[in-house]
Design a protein around this motif. Structure first.
Motif, PDB file in Angstrom:
ATOM      1  N   SER A 250      -1.204   5.420  -0.364  1.00 32.03           N
ATOM      2  CA  SER A 250      -0.355   4.460  -1.045  1.00 32.03           C
ATOM      3  C   SER A 250       0.556   5.068  -2.090  1.00 32.03           C
ATOM      4  O   SER A 250       1.084   4.395  -2.935  1.00 32.03           O
TER       5      SER A 250
ATOM      6  N   SER B   1       0.227   3.117   7.646  1.00 29.82           N
ATOM      7  CA  SER B   1      -0.288   1.817   7.225  1.00 29.82           C
ATOM      8  C   SER B   1      -0.428   1.750   5.711  1.00 29.82           C
ATOM      9  O   SER B   1      -0.131   0.728   5.091  1.00 29.82           O
TER      10      SER B   1
ATOM     11  N   ALA C 273      -3.401  -2.944  -3.029  1.00 31.43           N
ATOM     12  CA  ALA C 273      -3.125  -1.943  -2.001  1.00 31.43           C
ATOM     13  C   ALA C 273      -4.411  -1.297  -1.493  1.00 31.43           C
ATOM     14  O   ALA C 273      -4.566  -1.049  -0.292  1.00 31.43           O
TER      15      ALA C 273
ATOM     16  N   LEU D 219      -6.318  -3.421   0.920  1.00 30.83           N
ATOM     17  CA  LEU D 219      -5.677  -3.376   2.238  1.00 30.83           C
ATOM     18  C   LEU D 219      -5.960  -2.055   2.949  1.00 30.83           C
ATOM     19  O   LEU D 219      -5.997  -1.995   4.178  1.00 30.83           O
ATOM     20  N   ASP D 220      -6.150  -0.989   2.173  1.00 34.21           N
ATOM     21  CA  ASP D 220      -6.456   0.314   2.759  1.00 34.21           C
ATOM     22  C   ASP D 220      -7.917   0.449   3.170  1.00 34.21           C
ATOM     23  O   ASP D 220      -8.287   1.434   3.819  1.00 34.21           O
TER      24      ASP D 220
ATOM     25  N   THR E  31      -1.962  -8.118   6.890  1.00 36.99           N
ATOM     26  CA  THR E  31      -1.557  -7.734   5.536  1.00 36.99           C
ATOM     27  C   THR E  31      -0.702  -8.823   4.891  1.00 36.99           C
ATOM     28  O   THR E  31      -0.937  -9.212   3.740  1.00 36.99           O
TER      29      THR E  31
ATOM     30  N   ASP F 203      -2.511  -5.162  11.984  1.00 37.33           N
ATOM     31  CA  ASP F 203      -2.652  -4.801  10.574  1.00 37.33           C
ATOM     32  C   ASP F 203      -1.514  -5.415   9.762  1.00 37.33           C
ATOM     33  O   ASP F 203      -1.728  -5.965   8.675  1.00 37.33           O
ATOM     34  N   TYR F 204      -0.297  -5.328  10.281  1.00 33.63           N
ATOM     35  CA  TYR F 204       0.858  -5.867   9.551  1.00 33.63           C
ATOM     36  C   TYR F 204       0.720  -7.371   9.352  1.00 33.63           C
ATOM     37  O   TYR F 204       0.914  -7.891   8.246  1.00 33.63           O
TER      38      TYR F 204
ATOM     39  N   HIS G 274       1.148  -1.055   3.299  1.00 34.74           N
ATOM     40  CA  HIS G 274       0.310  -1.791   2.358  1.00 34.74           C
ATOM     41  C   HIS G 274       0.854  -1.691   0.938  1.00 34.74           C
ATOM     42  O   HIS G 274       0.935  -2.687   0.214  1.00 34.74           O
TER      43      HIS G 274
ATOM     44  N   HIS H 268     -10.437  -4.187   5.847  1.00 36.34           N
ATOM     45  CA  HIS H 268      -9.153  -4.742   6.286  1.00 36.34           C
ATOM     46  C   HIS H 268      -8.652  -4.051   7.554  1.00 36.34           C
ATOM     47  O   HIS H 268      -8.099  -4.707   8.444  1.00 36.34           O
TER      48      HIS H 268
END
Length: 518
Positions: free
Chosen positions: A4, A422, A507, A510-511, A365, A361-362, A426, A515
């Protein structure tokens, strides 16, 4: 490994399967219902409902949790979703109104393209955007998941030079049959002009049969390469499909059946025999496709593929057999086939074992962050700009060039490059860097529990909201390391809303494996 764009967070990130100890499910008259996390003041689903909903939706949200709770649990929600026509879908209807040109005919798209009114490539790109938006916002989540599944099985690449004019109509056909029977779906897809153009059947004649579609019909769409068919069977398959044409030189891009092009020799493929004497071979073709749809090898292949998508990369023979049995016993009907899959004991055992594909994933998110996407007004609007963002992530809808569709095994999407990409997405969305135009983000202050609160409480509060479950200990510890704080540190509202604190928490959640798996 950097993540990130902040600091290393290796304690948080891994794509190894992640399991967490679920809260003890509550039941009411034998039904699983939502539980309540007293410490965070957040409604959560029991483990089995959460798993079911995560596999058949774009990702859990507080709103979806409420819907599942109102339905009586995950299994009851699943039944409602199997009847999409009865699910009120105001968000999906609104998105539909943004893209009226997707409903134009191939002729109209060709005319607009020639007149430079609207390029067909722009329309196809909008199909990708519209598809992704519906996966994000539609209330008919199970239907969106199944449209994705069948579109991948019966892949027609979006930007094929000729098929592109019929690709939007092909999507409508897949959607119309996504929860009917595979027999109906196969007949509609294989004889569709987009499929004919993509795999050259539109130019296949009795004098010069093209084997592409005849071969892929057997190898990819139905019985599979191990079913025992021969090269002669492939040739017979191709001859049976002759007659379905599209005139790419006609300004209307006209699709039609040409009896003068149909081969009328007898056909034998595996156990299928047909005299095929009629010049109009459509009835014979339908019989052939129905035979393939109902073939035991097709049942086993589809059952295994469904289990790989919704259970694990290596499903047990027991669940594959149970799903195939339901498929054949119900005349290839899709709904009872899916019921057999989710009701099998192996289904719940697959929790946490499937990596989210990049577009999954998108979608998850955007849903996890609570972003409401508004009608696009310019190229930089979220609904338009997101195409470049999720395309960079590696799996834009319908753009796999080969007829076998995107790979659905975890190994295809677990590389370091995919993970780092990804992480970038994120970060960009969690930090609200890009895209942001024509989108509403929740106020950061609304993401906090009653303050002051410990760092652990702030993390848990957002984990329950974004992931539908309390984050793992490894995730919490990784975030604390990232922020250079103790989990027990009490934060004021201003401290929690510090630029990197709240953005780092979002973030990092999400990582996390919770998730990145579904």
């Amino acid at each position: 490994m950097a993540a990130s764009g902040l600091v290393p967070r290796s304690p948080v990130v891994t794509l190894a399967p992640s399991r967490t100890v679920p809260a003890r499910p509550q039941t009411r008259r034998g039904r699983l219902v939502a539980t309540y996390d007293d410490r965070a003041g957040t409604a959560v689903l029991d483990a089995s409902s959460r798993h079911l909903v995560r596999r058949f939706s774009g990702g859990l949200t507080p709103e979806l949790t409420a819907e599942v709770k109102a339905a009586g649990g995950g299994r009851q929600w699943f039944e409602q979703q199997l009847k999409p026509g009865r699910v009120t879908d105001a968000p999906g209807d609104e998105i539909d109104s943004w893209y009226p040109w997707l409903r134009l005919s191939a002729k109209q798209m060709f005319q607009n393209d020639q007149a430079e009114t609207r390029s067909v490539w722009d329309v196809a790109t909008d199909l990708s955007r519209w598809t992704t938006l519906r996966r994000i916002a539609s209330k008919r989540q199970l239907q969106e998941v199944m449209v994705d599944f069948w579109s991948n099985l019966l892949n027609v690449s979006l930007f094929h030079d000729d098929a592109i004019f019929w690709r939007m109509d092909y999507d409508r056909v897949i959607r119309a049959h996504a929860l009917t029977t595979f027999d109906e779906l196969l007949n509609a897809a294989i004889t569709h002009p987009a499929m004919g153009l993509y795999l050259d059947n539109a130019f296949s004649s009795k004098e010069s049969p093209n084997e592409n579609l005849g071969r892929e019909l057997l190898e990819l769409h139905t019985v599979g390469v191990d079913a025992g068919y021969t090269e002669d069977h492939v040739k017979a398959s191709a001859r049976m499909l002759t007659g379905y044409r599209v005139d790419i030189w006609d300004p209307s891009f006209r699709a039609f059946y040409d009896t003068s092009w149909h081969d009328t020799h007898a056909v034998q493929v595996l156990g299928f025999h047909h005299a095929n004497r009629e010049r109009d071979g459509r009835a014979a073709t339908k019989a052939y496709l129905t035979y393939l749809a109902k073939h035991p090898a097709t049942a086993n292949r589809l059952a295994r593929r469904l289990c790989m998508k919704f259970v694990s990369d290596q499903p047990s023979p027991a669940i594959v057999k149970a799903v195939a049995k339901a498929y054949l016993a119900n005349g290839t009907a899709i709904k009872p086939t899916l019921r057999a899959l989710v009701d099998h004991p192996d289904f719940i055992d697959g929790a946490g074992l499937k990596v989210r594909m990049p577009t999954e994933d998108y979608v998850a998110t955007v849903r996890a962050l609570g972003i409401k996407i508004l009608k696009p007004t310019a190229d930089e609007s979220f609904a338009n700009a997101m195409y470049w963002q999720y395309s960079d992530n590696g799996q834009p809808p319908y753009e796999w060039p080969a007829p076998n569709g995107y790979p659905e095994v975890d190994g295809a999407w677990a590389s370091a490059g995919r993970v780092l990409t990804s992480f970038t997405v994120h970060r960009d969305l969690a930090a609200r860097w890009w895209p942001t135009d024509q989108a509403q983000f929740p106020k950061f202050a609304s993401l906090l529990p009653p303050m002051p609160a410990t760092l652990a409480e702030v993390i848990d509060h957002n984990g329950l909201r974004m992931l539908g479950q309390r984050p793992s200990a490894a995730c919490r510890n990784g975030i604390a390391e990232l922020l250079g704080m103790s989990l027990t540190k009490r934060l004021t509202k201003d401290q929690a809303l510090d630029y990197w604190t709240i953005r780092g928490i979002l973030a990092s959640l999400l990582d996390s494996p919770q998730h990145l798996h579904r």
